[in-house]
Enzyme design. Structure first.
Site, PDB file in Angstrom:
ATOM      1  N   TYR A 182      10.078  23.515 -29.580  1.00 52.59           N
ATOM      2  CA  TYR A 182      11.391  24.156 -29.663  1.00 52.59           C
ATOM      3  C   TYR A 182      11.848  24.245 -31.115  1.00 52.59           C
ATOM      4  O   TYR A 182      11.461  23.444 -31.961  1.00 52.59           O
ATOM      5  CB  TYR A 182      12.421  23.405 -28.814  1.00 52.59           C
ATOM      6  CG  TYR A 182      12.768  22.017 -29.301  1.00 52.59           C
ATOM      7  CD1 TYR A 182      13.819  21.810 -30.198  1.00 52.59           C
ATOM      8  CD2 TYR A 182      12.053  20.897 -28.859  1.00 52.59           C
ATOM      9  CE1 TYR A 182      14.146  20.537 -30.651  1.00 52.59           C
ATOM     10  CE2 TYR A 182      12.379  19.628 -29.293  1.00 52.59           C
ATOM     11  CZ  TYR A 182      13.428  19.451 -30.192  1.00 52.59           C
ATOM     12  OH  TYR A 182      13.735  18.187 -30.641  1.00 52.59           O
ATOM     13  N   CYS A 183      12.662  25.244 -31.385  1.00 53.66           N
ATOM     14  CA  CYS A 183      13.240  25.452 -32.705  1.00 53.66           C
ATOM     15  C   CYS A 183      14.515  26.265 -32.526  1.00 53.66           C
ATOM     16  O   CYS A 183      14.899  26.570 -31.399  1.00 53.66           O
ATOM     17  CB  CYS A 183      12.255  26.139 -33.644  1.00 53.66           C
ATOM     18  SG  CYS A 183      11.506  27.622 -32.954  1.00 53.66           S
ATOM     19  N   THR A 184      15.174  26.632 -33.596  1.00 53.77           N
ATOM     20  CA  THR A 184      16.516  27.212 -33.504  1.00 53.77           C
ATOM     21  C   THR A 184      16.555  28.469 -32.647  1.00 53.77           C
ATOM     22  O   THR A 184      17.260  28.548 -31.643  1.00 53.77           O
ATOM     23  CB  THR A 184      17.067  27.520 -34.906  1.00 53.77           C
ATOM     24  OG1 THR A 184      17.024  26.331 -35.698  1.00 53.77           O
ATOM     25  CG2 THR A 184      18.506  28.026 -34.811  1.00 53.77           C
TER      26      THR A 184
END
Length: 307
Positions: A182-184
Site C-alpha cells: 500500500y501507498c498514498t
C-alpha cells in the site's frame, strides 16, 4: 471553488519531452500549479486550481491516446498548496532506481500485484487472518504518522532504498504469504509489487487507489490507523474526527501527527512535534549539532521548537 487532482498512468510514451511541453502549455493556460513527472513509462501528476479549469484539464489530458482511461482523484485543497508549476522529464515517474527492470505496456505495469478494491482488502483479511501481511510502500517518516494495523514498515528514507531492502533477505519469511502493498495513491505499489514478484514473493496485491481510496471507503472504521502524510504544504490529512495520532513527539514522546521543517537550513529534516512543545520551546533538545549551529537567542528558541 478550488480542488487538487491526483493521478498517474503507466503507458509507453515515445517522446516524453513533447508531452512535457504540451502539459506545461495546458497547465499555464488553465492557471494550475503542482508537480508533474513524465517518463517513457507514463505520467504522474498532482495539480491544483479552480474546479472548472481542472475539469477542462482532465478532458484535454484524456485526449492523449495512452491517457484516455486515466483515473483522476479529487482532493481538498487549492493551487496555493504548491509553490509553483513544475513539469519534468525523468527516467522514472517514481524514483525506485528500477528504470531498466520495470516493464510497461498499454495495459500498465507488466507483472505487478493483483489489484484489490477496499472492500476486497477487508474480505481478504477476514478470510485469511494472519496469513495476510500489509507491506508499507512509502518512506519511514510517512509510516510514522499512519499505517495499516500490524504492517511491515521497511527501513527506507527514499523509494530508492526499497530494492536494497528487498534484496537484503529481511522479508524472506513472508514471501509465501499474501502480501498487500500500500501507498498514498497507488502508484508506488504498481512498481513495488512488480519488484517483489521479481524477487520471489508469491502472492502480492495492491490497493486500488491506495490509502486515499481506502480512507474514502472506511475512514477510521477499517484497518487503517493514524493520518495520511501528503507531499504538499498540508503535510497531513485525517479521514475523520476519530483519527488517532500515532506519531511520537521528538521532545516529550506525546502523541502527534504534526510534522514541521527544522528551523535550520543545515538540518534539512522533518520532525514530529506536538503542539505543546512547538509553542513552548523549553524541552530537551534532541539534536546537539543543530543546537550548536543556532548562535542567537532567537535562533535557539526557534530551533528548539522545530528541530
Amino acid at each position: 471553488m478550488q480542488k487538487i487532482l491526483l493521478y498517474y498512468k503507466f503507458t509507453p510514451i515515445a517522446d516524453p519531452e513533447v508531452v512535457r511541453l504540451w502539459q506545461r502549455t495546458l497547465c499555464e493556460t488553465l492557471n494550475l500549479k503542482g508537480r508533474i513527472i513524465i517518463s517513457t513509462h507514463g505520467i504522474n501528476g498532482t495539480v491544483g486550481g479552480e474546479v472548472e479549469d481542472l475539469k477542462i484539464y482532465v478532458k484535454q489530458t484524456k485526449q492523449f491516446g495512452g491517457f484516455k482511461d486515466t483515473t483522476f482523484k479529487w482532493s481538498d485543497g487549492t493551487r496555493d498548496h504548491f509553490p509553483k508549476l513544475s513539469i519534468k522529464v525523468r527516467d522514472e515517474i517514481v524514483s525506485f532506481g528500477a528504470a531498466k527492470e520495470l516493464k510497461v505496456d498499454k495495459s500498465g505495469v507488466v507483472g505487478g500485484g493483483t489489484h484489490l478494491k477496499p472492500s476486497e482488502v477487508n474480505a481478504l483479511v477476514d478470510r485469511y487472518g494472519d496469513d495476510v501481511v500489509f507491506f508499507d510502500g512509502r518512506n519511514a517518516h510517512e509510516a510514522a504518522v499512519g499505517r495499516f494495523k500490524n504492517a511491515v514498515v521497511p527501513d527506507t528514507t527514499t523509494t530508492k532504498d526499497f530494492i536494497t531492502e528487498l534484496d537484503s533477505g529481511r522479508y524472506d519469511d513472508i514471501k509465501s504469504k499474501k502480501v498487500v502493498t500500500y501507498c498514498t495513491g497507488g502508484i508506488r505499489c504498481e512498481i513495488l509489487s512488480s519488484l517483489m514478484k521479481n524477487r520471489g514473493f508469491e502472492d502480492v496485491y495492491q490497493i486500488d487507489g491506495g490509502i486515499v481510496k481506502y480512507g474514502e471507503a472506511y475512514a477510521d472504521d477499517g484497518l487503517w490507523e493514524g493520518s495520511l502524510y501528503v507531499f504538499d504544504d498540508r503535510m497531513g490529512l485525517k479521514f475523520s474526527e476519530k483519527s488517532k495520532d500515532i506519531g511520537r513527539c521528538i521532545h516529550c514522546e506525546g502523541a502527534t501527527s504534526n510534522y514541521e521543517n527544522c528551523a535550520l537550513n543545515s538540518c534539512n529534516k522533518l520532525v514530529l512535534i506536538c503542539e505543546n512543545c512547538r509553542t513552548e520551546p523549553t524541552k530537551k533538545f534532541h539534536n546537539a549539532t543543530c543546537l550548536t549551529q543556532a548562535t542567537s537567542a532567537t535562533a535557539i528558541a526557534k530551533t528548539l521548537a522545530l528541530c
